[in-house]
Design a protein around this motif. Structure first.
Motif, PDB file in Angstrom:
ATOM      1  N   ILE A 157       0.825  -1.205   0.000  1.00  0.00           N
ATOM      2  CA  ILE A 157       0.000   0.000   0.000  1.00  0.00           C
ATOM      3  C   ILE A 157       0.860   1.256   0.000  1.00  0.00           C
ATOM      4  O   ILE A 157       0.498   2.276  -0.597  1.00  0.00           O
ATOM      5  N   ILE A 158       2.033   1.157   0.630  1.00  0.00           N
ATOM      6  CA  ILE A 158       2.934   2.309   0.669  1.00  0.00           C
ATOM      7  C   ILE A 158       3.462   2.611  -0.735  1.00  0.00           C
ATOM      8  O   ILE A 158       3.468   3.750  -1.190  1.00  0.00           O
ATOM      9  N   ASP A 159       3.882   1.552  -1.407  1.00  0.00           N
ATOM     10  CA  ASP A 159       4.421   1.743  -2.750  1.00  0.00           C
ATOM     11  C   ASP A 159       3.347   2.169  -3.736  1.00  0.00           C
ATOM     12  O   ASP A 159       3.623   2.903  -4.681  1.00  0.00           O
TER      13      ASP A 159
ATOM     14  N   LYS B  19       0.827   4.090  -3.011  1.00  0.00           N
ATOM     15  CA  LYS B  19       0.607   5.516  -2.757  1.00  0.00           C
ATOM     16  C   LYS B  19       1.735   6.346  -3.382  1.00  0.00           C
ATOM     17  O   LYS B  19       1.510   7.386  -3.976  1.00  0.00           O
ATOM     18  N   LEU B  20       2.921   5.821  -3.249  1.00  0.00           N
ATOM     19  CA  LEU B  20       4.090   6.507  -3.776  1.00  0.00           C
ATOM     20  C   LEU B  20       4.055   6.597  -5.293  1.00  0.00           C
ATOM     21  O   LEU B  20       4.230   7.666  -5.874  1.00  0.00           O
TER      22      LEU B  20
ATOM     23  N   ARG C 285       1.449   8.999  -6.585  1.00  0.00           N
ATOM     24  CA  ARG C 285       1.845  10.391  -6.465  1.00  0.00           C
ATOM     25  C   ARG C 285       2.901  10.759  -7.508  1.00  0.00           C
ATOM     26  O   ARG C 285       2.830  11.806  -8.135  1.00  0.00           O
ATOM     27  N   LEU C 286       3.848   9.869  -7.710  1.00  0.00           N
ATOM     28  CA  LEU C 286       4.891  10.108  -8.714  1.00  0.00           C
ATOM     29  C   LEU C 286       4.270  10.270 -10.096  1.00  0.00           C
ATOM     30  O   LEU C 286       4.628  11.157 -10.852  1.00  0.00           O
TER      31      LEU C 286
ATOM     32  N   LEU D 265       7.540  15.514  -3.276  1.00  0.00           N
ATOM     33  CA  LEU D 265       6.262  15.161  -3.900  1.00  0.00           C
ATOM     34  C   LEU D 265       5.088  15.851  -3.209  1.00  0.00           C
ATOM     35  O   LEU D 265       3.952  15.742  -3.645  1.00  0.00           O
TER      36      LEU D 265
ATOM     37  N   PHE E 102       0.971  14.768   2.156  1.00  0.00           N
ATOM     38  CA  PHE E 102       1.461  13.545   1.528  1.00  0.00           C
ATOM     39  C   PHE E 102       2.459  12.784   2.393  1.00  0.00           C
ATOM     40  O   PHE E 102       2.317  11.577   2.596  1.00  0.00           O
TER      41      PHE E 102
ATOM     42  N   LEU F 289       1.055   5.255   6.848  1.00  0.00           N
ATOM     43  CA  LEU F 289       0.851   3.926   6.270  1.00  0.00           C
ATOM     44  C   LEU F 289       2.014   3.018   6.645  1.00  0.00           C
ATOM     45  O   LEU F 289       1.827   1.840   6.964  1.00  0.00           O
TER      46      LEU F 289
ATOM     47  N   SER G  64      11.234   2.556   0.883  1.00  0.00           N
ATOM     48  CA  SER G  64      10.372   3.496   0.162  1.00  0.00           C
ATOM     49  C   SER G  64      10.160   4.818   0.874  1.00  0.00           C
ATOM     50  O   SER G  64       9.871   5.821   0.227  1.00  0.00           O
TER      51      SER G  64
END
Lengths: 217, 154
Positions: A18-20, A22-23, A26-27, B33, B41, B48, B87
């Protein structure tokens, strides 16, 4: 039918973290792409309109329509390590599908395994990004999406030209220009592929980590 | 304390987190970002990460507590934690996970237990640090100031 922004590319991002997700969302949004995220390969295939049990044989009757793609997807970016269907499995399924194989696929992985990278590139992945993915990595995506759109437009244009009975010299020039541009894009992408593999083979990753931004005194 | 002073404190605090290796460049990427359209953000992603990590640490504790340890399962959890910490730029947690995975491969239960302790420690440390950082940011915003962006000259 909704109005689609033709200039906007739509990316399907697949990652079980889920973190990736979201990342990457956004990217991609920061890079002005439309984004859909899903957490598995099977959900990705569902979104792309490919259902379980669909074959590529046009003679096989299927209950669910094969090309039922609500939204056009211009690129799939997927994590490699996922439970169930891996990113590689997903890549294969996409490339084996007559309706989906033209969609460029990019693989992401936190692990720097040269054999893995080669395998994915051989299977048809356009790029292989090492995680964590950065904004600069995403700059490599646009040529791949343009290339596909370009090819589609090219086909449409050729059909029109055949009907309209164009003068031959003009047509040749146009085709040559398009071919040249395609070559450039091909070169660019193959250069990028080499880069990804090279990065994988070098013992140390030296990447500029910091960019200068203003400080407050 | 006025806004300028608070901003200075935030910059110094953030710098120290980088110097001490708690955070790496990926954290800066997250900050870049963030903008007016996505003002929360970083806090969102890090939250999370907190939720995900605590669940993983619990799963790891349980998995290593079994009579017959399933090292494949343990490794899968550590892999996930390594990924998420990487990450968000939680460098020490990530490095702890790398060591942890090596011992999983060796199926060395004692070493794995030690690694788990280490990773837990690093996790709670960075959690505290980040929460302190966010509190400083909140104070600045509440006082009507803006969050300074980091420049990494070192």
């Amino acid at each position: 039918m909704g109005i689609t922004a033709e200039s906007q590319f739509h990316v399907l991002a697949v990652d079980d973290s889920i973190i990736d997700r979201k990342l990457i969302e956004r990217l991609l949004k920061t890079s002005s792409y439309q984004v859909t995220t899903v957490d598995s390969g099977s959900k990705a295939l569902e979104f792309l309109g490919l259902h379980e049990g669909d074959t590529n044989d046009p003679n096989t009757p299927s209950v669910s329509s094969n090309n039922h793609q609500e939204v056009e997807v211009n690129l799939v970016i997927t994590d490699y390590c996922m439970p169930g269907m891996t990113g590689y499995d997903l890549l294969k399924k996409i490339k084996e599908s007559s309706s989906l194989k033209t969609i460029p696929v990019v693989i992401m992985s936190s692990e720097n395994v040269p054999s893995r990278i080669s395998r994915c590139l051989e299977e048809g992945a356009e790029e292989f990004f090492l995680k964590p993915v950065r904004l600069s990595d995403l700059n490599k995506l646009r040529p791949h999406m343009l290339k596909t759109k370009f090819k589609d437009q090219n086909k449409k244009q050729e059909k029109q030209e055949e009907k309209a009975d164009f003068e031959s010299p003009k047509r040749q020039e146009k085709e040559e220009e398009q071919q040249h541009q395609e070559q450039l894009l091909q070169q660019q992408s193959s250069n990028n592929k080499r880069k990804a593999v090279e990065e994988g083979l070098s013992p140390e990753r030296s990447r500029p980590r910091y960019s200068g931004i203003t400080t407050v005194v | 304390m006025e806004v300028g002073q608070m901003q200075g404190r935030l910059v110094d605090y953030t710098k120290s987190l980088f110097m001490e290796g708690f955070l790496d460049g990926q954290f800066l990427q997250l900050q870049q970002l963030q903008d007016e359209s996505n003002p929360d953000f970083v806090v969102e992603v890090v939250s999370l990460f907190f939720d995900d990590s605590e669940k993983l640490l619990n799963d790891l504790t349980m998995a290593l507590d079994q009579p017959n340890v399933d090292f494949k399962k343990v490794d899968a959890h550590v892999h996930q934690l390594k990924g998420s910490s990487s990450s968000i730029g939680a460098q020490r947690v990530k490095n702890g996970c790398i060591a942890f995975r090596n011992f999983c491969e060796e199926q060395n239960i004692e070493a794995c237990l030690r690694c788990l302790q280490q990773v837990k420690q690093e996790y709670y440390l960075v959690k505290n640090k980040l929460e302190a950082l966010f509190r400083l940011e909140q104070q600045i915003v509440a006082a009507g100031g803006s969050i300074p962006m980091m420049e990494m000259g070192f």
